[in-house]
Write a protein that holds these residues in place. Structure first.
Motif, PDB file in Angstrom:
ATOM      1  N   LEU A  65       4.922  10.307   4.779  1.00 27.93           N
ATOM      2  CA  LEU A  65       6.049  10.514   5.680  1.00 27.93           C
ATOM      3  C   LEU A  65       5.608  11.153   6.992  1.00 27.93           C
ATOM      4  O   LEU A  65       6.036  10.735   8.076  1.00 27.93           O
ATOM      5  N   GLU A  66       4.745  12.154   6.906  1.00 28.93           N
ATOM      6  CA  GLU A  66       4.267  12.810   8.120  1.00 28.93           C
ATOM      7  C   GLU A  66       3.494  11.831   9.002  1.00 28.93           C
ATOM      8  O   GLU A  66       3.726  11.740  10.213  1.00 28.93           O
ATOM      9  N   GLY A  67       2.568  11.092   8.405  1.00 34.04           N
ATOM     10  CA  GLY A  67       1.780  10.145   9.186  1.00 34.04           C
ATOM     11  C   GLY A  67       2.619   9.001   9.725  1.00 34.04           C
ATOM     12  O   GLY A  67       2.409   8.552  10.855  1.00 34.04           O
ATOM     13  N   PHE A  68       3.575   8.523   8.932  1.00 35.08           N
ATOM     14  CA  PHE A  68       4.433   7.419   9.370  1.00 35.08           C
ATOM     15  C   PHE A  68       5.280   7.829  10.564  1.00 35.08           C
ATOM     16  O   PHE A  68       5.414   7.070  11.537  1.00 35.08           O
ATOM     17  N   ILE A  69       5.857   9.020  10.515  1.00 36.88           N
ATOM     18  CA  ILE A  69       6.678   9.490  11.636  1.00 36.88           C
ATOM     19  C   ILE A  69       5.845   9.621  12.899  1.00 36.88           C
ATOM     20  O   ILE A  69       6.235   9.166  13.988  1.00 36.88           O
ATOM     21  N   ILE A  70       4.660  10.225  12.765  1.00 35.77           N
ATOM     22  CA  ILE A  70       3.793  10.390  13.940  1.00 35.77           C
ATOM     23  C   ILE A  70       3.345   9.033  14.468  1.00 35.77           C
ATOM     24  O   ILE A  70       3.385   8.771  15.681  1.00 35.77           O
ATOM     25  N   GLY A  71       2.898   8.147  13.579  1.00 31.09           N
ATOM     26  CA  GLY A  71       2.439   6.838  14.005  1.00 31.09           C
ATOM     27  C   GLY A  71       3.533   6.027  14.677  1.00 31.09           C
ATOM     28  O   GLY A  71       3.291   5.342  15.682  1.00 31.09           O
ATOM     29  N   THR A  72       4.760   6.086  14.142  1.00 31.96           N
ATOM     30  CA  THR A  72       5.871   5.355  14.736  1.00 31.96           C
ATOM     31  C   THR A  72       6.201   5.891  16.118  1.00 31.96           C
ATOM     32  O   THR A  72       6.426   5.113  17.067  1.00 31.96           O
ATOM     33  N   ILE A 124      -4.492  11.212  11.341  1.00 32.12           N
ATOM     34  CA  ILE A 124      -5.035  10.275  12.332  1.00 32.12           C
ATOM     35  C   ILE A 124      -5.224   8.896  11.711  1.00 32.12           C
ATOM     36  O   ILE A 124      -4.926   7.869  12.343  1.00 32.12           O
ATOM     37  N   VAL A 125      -5.722   8.847  10.485  1.00 35.26           N
ATOM     38  CA  VAL A 125      -5.908   7.563   9.800  1.00 35.26           C
ATOM     39  C   VAL A 125      -4.579   6.829   9.661  1.00 35.26           C
ATOM     40  O   VAL A 125      -4.469   5.629   9.975  1.00 35.26           O
ATOM     41  N   ILE A 126      -3.548   7.517   9.205  1.00 34.36           N
ATOM     42  CA  ILE A 126      -2.243   6.874   9.021  1.00 34.36           C
ATOM     43  C   ILE A 126      -1.653   6.468  10.368  1.00 34.36           C
ATOM     44  O   ILE A 126      -1.051   5.391  10.503  1.00 34.36           O
ATOM     45  N   THR A 127      -1.837   7.304  11.381  1.00 34.13           N
ATOM     46  CA  THR A 127      -1.340   6.969  12.723  1.00 34.13           C
ATOM     47  C   THR A 127      -1.998   5.710  13.258  1.00 34.13           C
ATOM     48  O   THR A 127      -1.336   4.834  13.821  1.00 34.13           O
ATOM     49  N   LEU A 128      -3.304   5.585  13.066  1.00 37.41           N
ATOM     50  CA  LEU A 128      -4.014   4.393  13.529  1.00 37.41           C
ATOM     51  C   LEU A 128      -3.526   3.140  12.812  1.00 37.41           C
ATOM     52  O   LEU A 128      -3.505   2.044  13.383  1.00 37.41           O
ATOM     53  N   VAL A 129      -3.142   3.293  11.555  1.00 36.20           N
ATOM     54  CA  VAL A 129      -2.640   2.147  10.790  1.00 36.20           C
ATOM     55  C   VAL A 129      -1.222   1.771  11.228  1.00 36.20           C
ATOM     56  O   VAL A 129      -0.880   0.582  11.294  1.00 36.20           O
ATOM     57  N   CYS A 130      -0.403   2.770  11.572  1.00 35.77           N
ATOM     58  CA  CYS A 130       1.020   2.538  11.807  1.00 35.77           C
ATOM     59  C   CYS A 130       1.380   2.192  13.245  1.00 35.77           C
ATOM     60  O   CYS A 130       2.324   1.427  13.478  1.00 35.77           O
ATOM     61  N   PHE A 131       0.666   2.749  14.215  1.00 34.91           N
ATOM     62  CA  PHE A 131       1.161   2.648  15.589  1.00 34.91           C
ATOM     63  C   PHE A 131       1.084   1.226  16.134  1.00 34.91           C
ATOM     64  O   PHE A 131       1.935   0.820  16.949  1.00 34.91           O
ATOM     65  N   PHE A 132       0.086   0.448  15.709  1.00 34.29           N
ATOM     66  CA  PHE A 132      -0.142  -0.869  16.314  1.00 34.29           C
ATOM     67  C   PHE A 132       1.015  -1.833  16.072  1.00 34.29           C
ATOM     68  O   PHE A 132       1.524  -2.438  17.030  1.00 34.29           O
ATOM     69  N   PRO A 133       1.477  -2.062  14.827  1.00 33.71           N
ATOM     70  CA  PRO A 133       2.607  -2.992  14.661  1.00 33.71           C
ATOM     71  C   PRO A 133       3.866  -2.539  15.379  1.00 33.71           C
ATOM     72  O   PRO A 133       4.621  -3.373  15.897  1.00 33.71           O
ATOM     73  N   VAL A 134       4.092  -1.223  15.451  1.00 31.71           N
ATOM     74  CA  VAL A 134       5.266  -0.722  16.161  1.00 31.71           C
ATOM     75  C   VAL A 134       5.132  -0.997  17.656  1.00 31.71           C
ATOM     76  O   VAL A 134       6.081  -1.475  18.306  1.00 31.71           O
ATOM     77  N   ALA A 135       3.960  -0.703  18.213  1.00 25.93           N
ATOM     78  CA  ALA A 135       3.750  -0.898  19.651  1.00 25.93           C
ATOM     79  C   ALA A 135       3.868  -2.374  20.032  1.00 25.93           C
ATOM     80  O   ALA A 135       4.536  -2.731  21.011  1.00 25.93           O
ATOM     81  N   ILE A 182       6.876  -2.994   8.989  1.00 22.78           N
ATOM     82  CA  ILE A 182       5.469  -3.261   8.680  1.00 22.78           C
ATOM     83  C   ILE A 182       4.693  -1.947   8.609  1.00 22.78           C
ATOM     84  O   ILE A 182       3.891  -1.727   7.698  1.00 22.78           O
ATOM     85  N   ALA A 183       4.942  -1.066   9.577  1.00 23.68           N
ATOM     86  CA  ALA A 183       4.251   0.226   9.589  1.00 23.68           C
ATOM     87  C   ALA A 183       4.603   1.057   8.357  1.00 23.68           C
ATOM     88  O   ALA A 183       3.762   1.803   7.840  1.00 23.68           O
ATOM     89  N   ALA A 184       5.840   0.941   7.881  1.00 27.35           N
ATOM     90  CA  ALA A 184       6.260   1.710   6.710  1.00 27.35           C
ATOM     91  C   ALA A 184       5.441   1.332   5.483  1.00 27.35           C
ATOM     92  O   ALA A 184       5.050   2.194   4.689  1.00 27.35           O
ATOM     93  N   THR A 185       5.194   0.038   5.307  1.00 25.35           N
ATOM     94  CA  THR A 185       4.385  -0.389   4.163  1.00 25.35           C
ATOM     95  C   THR A 185       2.918  -0.029   4.354  1.00 25.35           C
ATOM     96  O   THR A 185       2.234   0.336   3.394  1.00 25.35           O
ATOM     97  N   TYR A 186       2.438  -0.122   5.601  1.00 23.91           N
ATOM     98  CA  TYR A 186       1.045   0.227   5.873  1.00 23.91           C
ATOM     99  C   TYR A 186       0.782   1.719   5.711  1.00 23.91           C
ATOM    100  O   TYR A 186      -0.338   2.129   5.415  1.00 23.91           O
ATOM    101  N   SER A 187       1.804   2.540   5.922  1.00 23.86           N
ATOM    102  CA  SER A 187       1.593   3.984   5.905  1.00 23.86           C
ATOM    103  C   SER A 187       1.143   4.465   4.531  1.00 23.86           C
ATOM    104  O   SER A 187       0.305   5.374   4.429  1.00 23.86           O
ATOM    105  N   VAL A 188       1.682   3.875   3.466  1.00 26.70           N
ATOM    106  CA  VAL A 188       1.277   4.263   2.110  1.00 26.70           C
ATOM    107  C   VAL A 188      -0.195   3.908   1.892  1.00 26.70           C
ATOM    108  O   VAL A 188      -0.973   4.702   1.360  1.00 26.70           O
ATOM    109  N   MET A 189      -0.577   2.705   2.325  1.00 29.67           N
ATOM    110  CA  MET A 189      -1.971   2.291   2.208  1.00 29.67           C
ATOM    111  C   MET A 189      -2.886   3.222   2.990  1.00 29.67           C
ATOM    112  O   MET A 189      -3.946   3.628   2.514  1.00 29.67           O
ATOM    113  N   GLY A 190      -2.472   3.592   4.212  1.00 31.15           N
ATOM    114  CA  GLY A 190      -3.280   4.495   5.019  1.00 31.15           C
ATOM    115  C   GLY A 190      -3.442   5.856   4.378  1.00 31.15           C
ATOM    116  O   GLY A 190      -4.528   6.459   4.432  1.00 31.15           O
TER     117      GLY A 190
END
Length: 253
Positions: A65-72, A124-135, A182-190
């Motif tokens: 949740l923390e990484g997903f929010i930051i990445g989004t 940082i790992v989760i942010t890198l995974v999540c930010f790209f599909p959102v952007a 997409i980022a939500a599903t990736y965040s768990v993997m990250g």
């Protein structure tokens, strides 16, 4: 209700058929549990808690949740900046694509070396995974604004802020939510990958422990939990989209 049932029953039947075939194969061919456990063994481990799996799951949920929010947030802010400043988009967009060509599993050890084994490198790992599909989804949605309405608003004297708030952003919301899902599903993997590299709790750490003990059944329980968390994240974002984007036609949603 009938429409919902018509959408649900085909995948449910397919999953049940797969589980039955799996159970029969492990029984008929006498496959060892440490190679491929049966669905019954996996269900038993799930019911017993899998050796403090739920405590590890809670740690992963919190990290996710923390990484997903930051990445989004990073993805949204970056997309808005690049949309408003075309020169920056031309300069930085290729770098965004390049950032996704670096495997996360290869970058994570470097982050651990640079930032230690605390919370920061995992975020940082989760942010890198999540930010790209959102952007990317946000920039695509903002770019596809109705040109006729855009010209009309300019003609009646609307400024850039009004055009963005009244036209561009609402029009881009479906695309934005597509990227967020997409980022939500990736965040768990990250989160799991980050825990593989260095952690003392979490599903990733739990899987490393069970791998060392050849507890394949517990590893399958962890995998099922990861899938369930990903589906839950996706479902929550889909419900939020349905609540916010009420003007979207039902056939599109």
């Amino acid at each position: 209700m009938r429409r919902w049932w018509s959408l649900v029953w085909p995948p449910v039947v397919a999953v049940l058929f797969f589980l039955i075939v799996w159970q029969l194969c492990t029984s008929l061919f006498h496959i060892e549990d440490w190679i491929l456990p049966s669905p019954a063994d996996i269900a038993k481990q799930t019911a017993e808690g899998g050796g403090d799996l739920w405590g590890h799951a809670l740690a992963t949920v919190r990290l996710t949740l923390e990484g997903f929010i930051i990445g989004t947030l990073v993805g949204l802010v970056l997309a808005l900046i690049l949309h408003l400043i075309p020169f920056l988009k031309s300069a930085l967009y290729p770098l965004l694509i390049l950032s996704q060509n670096i495997p996360t599993i290869a970058l994570a050890p470097l982050l651990m070396i640079w930032f230690g084994f605390g919370l920061l490198p995992k975020l940082i790992v989760i942010t890198l995974v999540c930010f790209f599909p959102v952007a990317v989804a946000t920039m695509g949605g903002l770019k596809q604004t109705d040109r006729m309405m855009l010209n009309y608003m300019r003609m009646i004297g609307a400024n850039k802020r009004q055009i963005f708030a009244k036209l561009e952003l609402p029009h881009a919301l479906p695309s934005i939510f597509s990227g967020i899902k997409i980022a939500a599903t990736y965040s768990v993997m990250g989160a799991v990958i980050a825990e593989w590299i260095g952690a003392d709790k979490g599903i990733g750490y739990y899987m490393m422990l069970q791998k060392a003990g050849y507890r394949t059944d517990r590893m399958f329980v962890a995998i099922m939990l990861i899938v369930a968390l990903s589906l839950l994240m996706f479902g929550l974002i889909a419900l939020l989209e349905k609540w916010l984007v009420r003007w979207k036609p039902k056939q599109e949603s």
